[in-house]
Design a protein around this motif. Structure first.
Motif, PDB file in Angstrom:
ATOM      1  N   TYR A 147       0.906  -1.300 -17.443  1.00 25.79           N
ATOM      2  CA  TYR A 147       1.039  -0.384 -16.289  1.00 25.79           C
ATOM      3  C   TYR A 147       2.469  -0.422 -15.754  1.00 25.79           C
ATOM      4  N   LEU A 148       3.049   0.769 -15.552  1.00 31.32           N
ATOM      5  CA  LEU A 148       4.426   0.881 -15.061  1.00 31.32           C
ATOM      6  C   LEU A 148       4.420   0.876 -13.534  1.00 31.32           C
ATOM      7  N   PHE A 149       5.094  -0.086 -12.935  1.00 33.46           N
ATOM      8  CA  PHE A 149       5.099  -0.175 -11.468  1.00 33.46           C
ATOM      9  C   PHE A 149       5.930   0.944 -10.863  1.00 33.46           C
ATOM     10  N   THR A 150       5.499   1.424  -9.715  1.00 36.73           N
ATOM     11  CA  THR A 150       6.215   2.511  -9.051  1.00 36.73           C
ATOM     12  C   THR A 150       7.373   1.943  -8.217  1.00 36.73           C
ATOM     13  N   ALA A 151       8.260   2.847  -7.791  1.00 38.84           N
ATOM     14  CA  ALA A 151       9.391   2.433  -6.960  1.00 38.84           C
ATOM     15  C   ALA A 151       8.902   1.858  -5.628  1.00 38.84           C
ATOM     16  N   ALA A 152       7.828   2.449  -5.100  1.00 37.74           N
ATOM     17  CA  ALA A 152       7.275   1.954  -3.839  1.00 37.74           C
ATOM     18  C   ALA A 152       6.747   0.534  -4.004  1.00 37.74           C
ATOM     19  N   ALA A 153       6.117   0.282  -5.155  1.00 35.68           N
ATOM     20  CA  ALA A 153       5.588  -1.057  -5.423  1.00 35.68           C
ATOM     21  C   ALA A 153       6.745  -2.062  -5.537  1.00 35.68           C
ATOM     22  N   ARG A 154       7.839  -1.603  -6.158  1.00 36.03           N
ATOM     23  CA  ARG A 154       9.015  -2.482  -6.288  1.00 36.03           C
ATOM     24  C   ARG A 154       9.533  -2.893  -4.902  1.00 36.03           C
ATOM     25  N   ASP A 155       9.661  -1.898  -4.004  1.00 39.52           N
ATOM     26  CA  ASP A 155      10.198  -2.198  -2.677  1.00 39.52           C
ATOM     27  C   ASP A 155       9.336  -3.209  -1.926  1.00 39.52           C
ATOM     28  N   ARG A 156       8.044  -3.103  -2.092  1.00 39.84           N
ATOM     29  CA  ARG A 156       7.168  -4.063  -1.409  1.00 39.84           C
ATOM     30  C   ARG A 156       7.294  -5.447  -2.038  1.00 39.84           C
ATOM     31  N   PHE A 157       7.403  -5.439  -3.358  1.00 38.16           N
ATOM     32  CA  PHE A 157       7.520  -6.709  -4.063  1.00 38.16           C
ATOM     33  C   PHE A 157       8.813  -7.439  -3.680  1.00 38.16           C
ATOM     34  N   LEU A 158       9.882  -6.671  -3.521  1.00 40.01           N
ATOM     35  CA  LEU A 158      11.188  -7.276  -3.222  1.00 40.01           C
ATOM     36  C   LEU A 158      11.431  -7.431  -1.722  1.00 40.01           C
ATOM     37  N   TRP A 159      10.379  -7.250  -0.947  1.00 37.24           N
ATOM     38  CA  TRP A 159      10.450  -7.429   0.512  1.00 37.24           C
ATOM     39  C   TRP A 159      11.548  -6.574   1.135  1.00 37.24           C
ATOM     40  N   VAL A 160      11.697  -5.356   0.665  1.00 38.85           N
ATOM     41  CA  VAL A 160      12.657  -4.431   1.266  1.00 38.85           C
ATOM     42  C   VAL A 160      12.165  -4.136   2.688  1.00 38.85           C
ATOM     43  N   PRO A 161      13.056  -4.272   3.705  1.00 39.46           N
ATOM     44  CA  PRO A 161      12.586  -4.060   5.078  1.00 39.46           C
ATOM     45  C   PRO A 161      11.988  -2.658   5.255  1.00 39.46           C
ATOM     46  N   ASP A 162      10.894  -2.609   5.970  1.00 37.68           N
ATOM     47  CA  ASP A 162      10.185  -1.356   6.281  1.00 37.68           C
ATOM     48  C   ASP A 162       9.693  -0.588   5.046  1.00 37.68           C
ATOM     49  N   ALA A 163       9.527  -1.254   3.931  1.00 36.71           N
ATOM     50  CA  ALA A 163       8.982  -0.568   2.747  1.00 36.71           C
ATOM     51  C   ALA A 163       7.585  -0.061   3.093  1.00 36.71           C
ATOM     52  N   PRO A 164       7.297   1.215   2.790  1.00 37.71           N
ATOM     53  CA  PRO A 164       5.980   1.748   3.140  1.00 37.71           C
ATOM     54  C   PRO A 164       4.888   1.167   2.231  1.00 37.71           C
ATOM     55  N   GLN A 165       3.653   1.290   2.674  1.00 40.04           N
ATOM     56  CA  GLN A 165       2.501   0.884   1.863  1.00 40.04           C
ATOM     57  C   GLN A 165       2.461   1.728   0.595  1.00 40.04           C
ATOM     58  N   VAL A 166       1.923   1.187  -0.468  1.00 40.38           N
ATOM     59  CA  VAL A 166       1.769   1.972  -1.693  1.00 40.38           C
ATOM     60  C   VAL A 166       0.512   2.829  -1.536  1.00 40.38           C
ATOM     61  N   THR A 167       0.656   4.132  -1.765  1.00 42.11           N
ATOM     62  CA  THR A 167      -0.491   5.026  -1.581  1.00 42.11           C
ATOM     63  C   THR A 167      -1.505   4.823  -2.696  1.00 42.11           C
ATOM     64  N   PRO A 168      -2.778   4.649  -2.351  1.00 40.88           N
ATOM     65  CA  PRO A 168      -3.774   4.465  -3.405  1.00 40.88           C
ATOM     66  C   PRO A 168      -3.952   5.765  -4.206  1.00 40.88           C
ATOM     67  N   PRO A 169      -4.245   5.646  -5.500  1.00 41.73           N
ATOM     68  CA  PRO A 169      -4.390   6.846  -6.325  1.00 41.73           C
ATOM     69  C   PRO A 169      -5.656   7.620  -5.960  1.00 41.73           C
ATOM     70  N   ILE A 170      -5.620   8.923  -6.235  1.00 40.51           N
ATOM     71  CA  ILE A 170      -6.790   9.757  -5.955  1.00 40.51           C
ATOM     72  C   ILE A 170      -7.862   9.496  -7.012  1.00 40.51           C
ATOM     73  N   ALA A 171      -7.398   9.275  -8.262  1.00 39.52           N
ATOM     74  CA  ALA A 171      -8.342   9.045  -9.363  1.00 39.52           C
ATOM     75  C   ALA A 171      -8.120   7.662  -9.975  1.00 39.52           C
ATOM     76  N   VAL A 172      -9.203   7.041 -10.436  1.00 39.17           N
ATOM     77  CA  VAL A 172      -9.100   5.741 -11.108  1.00 39.17           C
ATOM     78  C   VAL A 172      -9.759   5.807 -12.488  1.00 39.17           C
ATOM     79  N   ASP A 173      -9.308   4.914 -13.374  1.00 41.94           N
ATOM     80  CA  ASP A 173      -9.908   4.768 -14.700  1.00 41.94           C
ATOM     81  C   ASP A 173     -11.247   4.055 -14.510  1.00 41.94           C
ATOM     82  N   PHE A 174     -12.352   4.680 -14.928  1.00 42.45           N
ATOM     83  CA  PHE A 174     -13.640   4.034 -14.638  1.00 42.45           C
ATOM     84  C   PHE A 174     -13.841   2.741 -15.429  1.00 42.45           C
TER      85      PHE A 174
END
Ligand SMILES: [Zn+2]
Ligand SMILES: [Zn+2]
Length: 321
Positions: A147-174
């Protein structure tokens, strides 16, 4: 393939299923060897995982390591002697040098785990270490599923100040419903060799895993760490009722297969693509004997796999077993 061998093997198994608390049908099944065909193409993994379980039980059954973990005054020399004495009891009449050799192999295999448990600590990584892990790959992916991490996920991982929450996907792999929990899509630092069995928090033992894989994998190191039935059933809007495989199987099978199995000789692998699990036999359940790993473009279920997260939550029924 010898279909008669398969039929007679299943007949013997049937008696064991029917009388699981009687000794004679269980003895009869124990005498059988599993026909090669029953394992499927991942037979090597099914056999290796049962072997590693037995090896660990054997080693711990010679000398219980628990006492050594608690009493730190007990030395390696003490442990080695205890192992050697127990083996000598087991193998009376065997030459001393052979016993010593086996004792050394057993003791050296078990000792790192004892040492680690004595000093157990899950050290928190610094910000610098986190960014070091992040930048060790050009496009960081989950090392277990690709799975390729998104830029938003990177910012949260790297503790970038005020990084927004990662939006949950609309669809999931069952098959792998990643994204039902917010942490599923975030990179987590995983120990290649689990902490529980002595893996260290050092750069070469760490990889990025997606939250879903990491949580489902937990500290399991083999396929047999979960009950053998499916995780539950899913009422698919187009495909009808399908059993959902155990999450641990999905993680282990994808990682260990590691590449797309399409006949075209597809180049997709865990380092450059996200991989998915589908059954080889569409009529069969996705279990370790009946599964194949595909990239997105060769996945036979690519058009059915993703379902609305709400639909998944409503239509999934957890197995009662
Ligand atoms: Zn993953
Ligand atoms: Zn492919």
């Amino acid at each position: 393939m010898d279909t008669r061998t398969l039929a007679s093997w299943i007949n013997v198994a049937q008696k064991a299923f029917n009388y699981p608390w009687e000794t004679s049908p269980i003895h009869a099944l124990a005498r059988e060897s599993v026909p090669q065909h029953a394992h499927g193409p991942l037979g090597w993994l099914l056999k290796s995982d049962i072997n590693s379980t037995w090896a660990l039980w054997y080693i711990n059954g010679i000398v219980d390591t628990a006492a050594y973990e608690i009493d730190t005054r007990l030395s390696y020399a003490h442990f080695y002697r205890e192992v050697r004495d127990a083996l000598q009891e087991d193998h009376r009449g065997t030459p001393w040098d052979e016993i010593s050799h086996l004792a050394k192999v057993v003791a050296q295999t078990a000792w790192p785990e004892i040492e680690f448990r004595r000093s157990i600590h899950r050290r928190k990584l610094t910000k610098k270490e986190r960014s070091e892990i992040w930048s060790s790959q050009p496009n960081p992916r989950c090392y277990l599923c690709g799975y390729l991490f998104t830029a938003a996920a990177r910012d949260r991982f790297l503790w970038v100040p005020d990084a927004p929450q990662v939006t949950p996907p609309i669809a999931v792999d069952f098959v792998r419903p990643r994204g039902l929990r917010s942490g599923d899509l975030l990179p987590q630092v995983d120990h290649i060799r689990p902490v529980a069995i002595g893996g260290e928090t050092s750069m070469d033992n760490l990889r990025l895993a997606c939250g879903w894989c990491n949580r489902k994998k937990s500290s399991h190191i083999d396929l047999y760490g979960t009950p053998s039935a499916y995780a539950g059933t899913f009422d698919h809007p187009n495909m009808g009722r399908i059993s959902v495989p155990r999450p641990l199987w999905v993680v282990r099978l994808v990682k260990m297969r590691g590449r797309c199995e399409d006949y075209s000789g597809c180049k997709a692998n865990i380092d450059n693509a996200e991989l998915f699990v589908a059954p080889r036999r569409l009529s069969g359940a996705i279990n370790p004997t009946n599964c194949a790993v595909y990239c997105d473009s060769h996945d036979p279920w690519r058009n059915q796999r993703f379902v609305g997260a709400k639909t998944y939550a409503q239509n999934f029924q957890k197995s009662r077993f």
